[in-house]
Design a protein around this motif. Structure first.
Motif, PDB file in Angstrom:
ATOM      1  N   ARG A  39       0.816  -1.209   0.000  1.00  0.00           N
ATOM      2  CA  ARG A  39       0.000   0.000   0.000  1.00  0.00           C
ATOM      3  C   ARG A  39       0.854   1.266   0.000  1.00  0.00           C
ATOM      4  O   ARG A  39       2.011   1.252   0.456  1.00  0.00           O
ATOM      5  CB  ARG A  39      -0.947  -0.011   1.189  1.00  0.00           C
ATOM      6  N   LYS A  40       0.301   2.311  -0.518  1.00  0.00           N
ATOM      7  CA  LYS A  40       0.860   3.671  -0.512  1.00  0.00           C
ATOM      8  C   LYS A  40       2.116   3.825  -1.365  1.00  0.00           C
ATOM      9  O   LYS A  40       2.704   4.892  -1.398  1.00  0.00           O
ATOM     10  CB  LYS A  40       1.181   4.138   0.918  1.00  0.00           C
ATOM     11  N   THR A  41       2.584   2.780  -2.026  1.00  0.00           N
ATOM     12  CA  THR A  41       3.810   2.911  -2.819  1.00  0.00           C
ATOM     13  C   THR A  41       3.569   2.691  -4.304  1.00  0.00           C
ATOM     14  O   THR A  41       4.473   2.885  -5.110  1.00  0.00           O
ATOM     15  CB  THR A  41       4.860   1.887  -2.350  1.00  0.00           C
ATOM     16  N   GLY A  42       2.371   2.222  -4.674  1.00  0.00           N
ATOM     17  CA  GLY A  42       2.087   1.963  -6.072  1.00  0.00           C
ATOM     18  C   GLY A  42       2.661   0.646  -6.550  1.00  0.00           C
ATOM     19  O   GLY A  42       2.793   0.426  -7.753  1.00  0.00           O
ATOM     20  N   TYR A  43       3.025  -0.223  -5.632  1.00  0.00           N
ATOM     21  CA  TYR A  43       3.649  -1.506  -5.993  1.00  0.00           C
ATOM     22  C   TYR A  43       2.579  -2.579  -6.198  1.00  0.00           C
ATOM     23  O   TYR A  43       1.834  -2.902  -5.276  1.00  0.00           O
ATOM     24  CB  TYR A  43       4.614  -1.936  -4.886  1.00  0.00           C
ATOM     25  N   HIS A  44       2.475  -3.060  -7.426  1.00  0.00           N
ATOM     26  CA  HIS A  44       1.580  -4.165  -7.775  1.00  0.00           C
ATOM     27  C   HIS A  44       2.377  -5.153  -8.601  1.00  0.00           C
ATOM     28  O   HIS A  44       3.095  -4.759  -9.516  1.00  0.00           O
ATOM     29  CB  HIS A  44       0.398  -3.691  -8.633  1.00  0.00           C
ATOM     30  N   LYS A  45       2.267  -6.434  -8.292  1.00  0.00           N
ATOM     31  CA  LYS A  45       2.954  -7.445  -9.103  1.00  0.00           C
ATOM     32  C   LYS A  45       2.025  -8.645  -9.212  1.00  0.00           C
ATOM     33  O   LYS A  45       1.500  -9.135  -8.215  1.00  0.00           O
ATOM     34  CB  LYS A  45       4.261  -7.852  -8.454  1.00  0.00           C
ATOM     35  N   LYS A  46       1.838  -9.103 -10.427  1.00  0.00           N
ATOM     36  CA  LYS A  46       0.974 -10.264 -10.677  1.00  0.00           C
ATOM     37  C   LYS A  46       1.790 -11.303 -11.424  1.00  0.00           C
ATOM     38  O   LYS A  46       2.475 -10.991 -12.391  1.00  0.00           O
ATOM     39  CB  LYS A  46      -0.238  -9.851 -11.513  1.00  0.00           C
ATOM     40  N   ASN A  47       1.738 -12.545 -10.917  1.00  0.00           N
ATOM     41  CA  ASN A  47       2.531 -13.616 -11.500  1.00  0.00           C
ATOM     42  C   ASN A  47       1.678 -14.876 -11.533  1.00  0.00           C
ATOM     43  O   ASN A  47       0.833 -15.085 -10.663  1.00  0.00           O
ATOM     44  CB  ASN A  47       3.795 -13.839 -10.663  1.00  0.00           C
ATOM     45  N   GLY A  48       1.901 -15.727 -12.508  1.00  0.00           N
ATOM     46  CA  GLY A  48       1.170 -16.983 -12.607  1.00  0.00           C
ATOM     47  C   GLY A  48       2.135 -18.162 -12.599  1.00  0.00           C
ATOM     48  O   GLY A  48       3.307 -18.034 -12.959  1.00  0.00           O
ATOM     49  N   HIS A  49       1.625 -19.328 -12.176  1.00  0.00           N
ATOM     50  CA  HIS A  49       2.467 -20.530 -12.112  1.00  0.00           C
ATOM     51  C   HIS A  49       1.632 -21.746 -12.470  1.00  0.00           C
ATOM     52  O   HIS A  49       0.519 -21.915 -11.979  1.00  0.00           O
ATOM     53  CB  HIS A  49       3.042 -20.695 -10.703  1.00  0.00           C
ATOM     54  N   ARG A  50       2.167 -22.618 -13.330  1.00  0.00           N
ATOM     55  CA  ARG A  50       1.530 -23.887 -13.662  1.00  0.00           C
ATOM     56  C   ARG A  50       2.516 -25.000 -13.334  1.00  0.00           C
ATOM     57  O   ARG A  50       3.582 -25.092 -13.934  1.00  0.00           O
ATOM     58  CB  ARG A  50       1.153 -23.938 -15.141  1.00  0.00           C
ATOM     59  N   GLN A  51       2.147 -25.857 -12.387  1.00  0.00           N
ATOM     60  CA  GLN A  51       3.028 -26.926 -11.912  1.00  0.00           C
ATOM     61  C   GLN A  51       2.913 -28.146 -12.825  1.00  0.00           C
ATOM     62  O   GLN A  51       1.825 -28.557 -13.203  1.00  0.00           O
ATOM     63  CB  GLN A  51       2.642 -27.309 -10.476  1.00  0.00           C
ATOM     64  N   TYR A  52       4.049 -28.741 -13.167  1.00  0.00           N
ATOM     65  CA  TYR A  52       4.069 -29.983 -13.935  1.00  0.00           C
ATOM     66  C   TYR A  52       3.688 -31.153 -13.033  1.00  0.00           C
ATOM     67  O   TYR A  52       4.027 -31.179 -11.850  1.00  0.00           O
ATOM     68  CB  TYR A  52       5.462 -30.237 -14.509  1.00  0.00           C
ATOM     69  N   PHE A  53       2.976 -32.139 -13.593  1.00  0.00           N
ATOM     70  CA  PHE A  53       2.593 -33.314 -12.825  1.00  0.00           C
ATOM     71  C   PHE A  53       2.657 -34.552 -13.711  1.00  0.00           C
ATOM     72  O   PHE A  53       2.698 -34.456 -14.942  1.00  0.00           O
ATOM     73  CB  PHE A  53       1.180 -33.169 -12.231  1.00  0.00           C
ATOM     74  N   THR A  54       2.675 -35.716 -13.063  1.00  0.00           N
ATOM     75  CA  THR A  54       2.568 -37.000 -13.730  1.00  0.00           C
ATOM     76  C   THR A  54       1.427 -37.756 -13.065  1.00  0.00           C
ATOM     77  O   THR A  54       1.423 -37.916 -11.852  1.00  0.00           O
ATOM     78  CB  THR A  54       3.871 -37.811 -13.602  1.00  0.00           C
ATOM     79  N   GLN A  55       0.470 -38.203 -13.863  1.00  0.00           N
ATOM     80  CA  GLN A  55      -0.649 -38.971 -13.325  1.00  0.00           C
ATOM     81  C   GLN A  55      -0.330 -40.446 -13.490  1.00  0.00           C
ATOM     82  O   GLN A  55      -0.022 -40.903 -14.594  1.00  0.00           O
ATOM     83  CB  GLN A  55      -1.943 -38.618 -14.047  1.00  0.00           C
ATOM     84  N   VAL A  56      -0.355 -41.187 -12.363  1.00  0.00           N
ATOM     85  CA  VAL A  56      -0.015 -42.607 -12.379  1.00  0.00           C
ATOM     86  C   VAL A  56      -1.185 -43.429 -11.854  1.00  0.00           C
ATOM     87  O   VAL A  56      -1.977 -42.951 -11.040  1.00  0.00           O
ATOM     88  CB  VAL A  56       1.256 -42.908 -11.548  1.00  0.00           C
ATOM     89  N   LYS A  57      -1.280 -44.664 -12.342  1.00  0.00           N
ATOM     90  CA  LYS A  57      -2.294 -45.616 -11.881  1.00  0.00           C
ATOM     91  C   LYS A  57      -1.583 -46.717 -11.119  1.00  0.00           C
ATOM     92  O   LYS A  57      -0.643 -47.334 -11.624  1.00  0.00           O
ATOM     93  CB  LYS A  57      -3.042 -46.221 -13.056  1.00  0.00           C
ATOM     94  N   ILE A  58      -1.984 -46.958  -9.874  1.00  0.00           N
ATOM     95  CA  ILE A  58      -1.336 -47.944  -9.021  1.00  0.00           C
ATOM     96  C   ILE A  58      -1.770 -49.343  -9.469  1.00  0.00           C
ATOM     97  O   ILE A  58      -2.960 -49.663  -9.480  1.00  0.00           O
ATOM     98  CB  ILE A  58      -1.716 -47.728  -7.538  1.00  0.00           C
ATOM     99  N   ASP A  59      -0.780 -50.149  -9.869  1.00  0.00           N
ATOM    100  CA  ASP A  59      -1.065 -51.491 -10.373  1.00  0.00           C
ATOM    101  C   ASP A  59      -0.971 -52.536  -9.263  1.00  0.00           C
ATOM    102  O   ASP A  59      -1.862 -53.360  -9.121  1.00  0.00           O
ATOM    103  CB  ASP A  59      -0.086 -51.858 -11.497  1.00  0.00           C
ATOM    104  N   LYS A  60       0.135 -52.510  -8.499  1.00  0.00           N
ATOM    105  CA  LYS A  60       0.364 -53.578  -7.540  1.00  0.00           C
ATOM    106  C   LYS A  60       1.125 -53.052  -6.332  1.00  0.00           C
ATOM    107  O   LYS A  60       2.019 -52.221  -6.461  1.00  0.00           O
ATOM    108  CB  LYS A  60       1.155 -54.717  -8.197  1.00  0.00           C
ATOM    109  N   ILE A  61       0.753 -53.548  -5.159  1.00  0.00           N
ATOM    110  CA  ILE A  61       1.480 -53.263  -3.916  1.00  0.00           C
ATOM    111  C   ILE A  61       2.169 -54.545  -3.488  1.00  0.00           C
ATOM    112  O   ILE A  61       1.521 -55.554  -3.207  1.00  0.00           O
ATOM    113  CB  ILE A  61       0.522 -52.764  -2.813  1.00  0.00           C
ATOM    114  N   ASN A  62       3.492 -54.527  -3.498  1.00  0.00           N
ATOM    115  CA  ASN A  62       4.291 -55.692  -3.137  1.00  0.00           C
ATOM    116  C   ASN A  62       4.753 -55.546  -1.690  1.00  0.00           C
ATOM    117  O   ASN A  62       5.661 -54.796  -1.420  1.00  0.00           O
ATOM    118  CB  ASN A  62       5.499 -55.834  -4.067  1.00  0.00           C
ATOM    119  N   ALA A  63       4.108 -56.267  -0.799  1.00  0.00           N
ATOM    120  CA  ALA A  63       4.407 -56.094   0.632  1.00  0.00           C
ATOM    121  C   ALA A  63       5.529 -56.969   1.076  1.00  0.00           C
ATOM    122  O   ALA A  63       5.908 -57.958   0.826  1.00  0.00           O
ATOM    123  CB  ALA A  63       3.189 -56.397   1.483  1.00  0.00           C
TER     124      ALA A  63
END
Length: 102
Positions: free
Chosen positions: A78-102
């Motif tokens: 406030r009171k200084t005229g400072y405005h900054k707008k930034n965007g971010h898109r995070q990379y992801f990997t979608q995985v399907k769980i096939d087997k749990i080896n206990a």
């Protein structure tokens, strides 16, 4: 039966057949990925955690890779005229769980 795995600095509770989004992995679509950082495994005998679950692995197949929705980051002083707008898109990997080896 479920397992708790750690990948990308986060922990996920997974069961066979689940599809989850994790931090981007260096694997192409259709490839098989093995998660060896298993923190706990639920079996018929009960819950195994720590050293008991050290040999457990979770096998998953990569469904797709992509980027999440854009998150807008706005900074304002406030009171200084400072405005900054930034965007971010995070990379992801979608995985399907096939087997749990206990």
């Amino acid at each position: 039966m479920y397992a708790i795995i750690a990948t990308g600095g986060k922990q996920y509770k997974v069961s066979e057949g689940d599809e989850i989004r994790v931090e981007k992995l260096s694997a192409a679509d259709g490839e098989t990925v093995t998660f060896d950082q298993v923190l706990a495994v639920s079996t018929d005998d009960g819950l195994k955690a720590g050293a008991d679950a050290a040999g457990a692995t979770v096998t998953a197949s990569v469904v797709t890779t992509g980027r999440a929705k854009k998150v807008i980051v706005a900074k304002y002083k406030r009171k200084t005229g400072y405005h900054k707008k930034n965007g971010h898109r995070q990379y992801f990997t979608q995985v399907k769980i096939d087997k749990i080896n206990a």
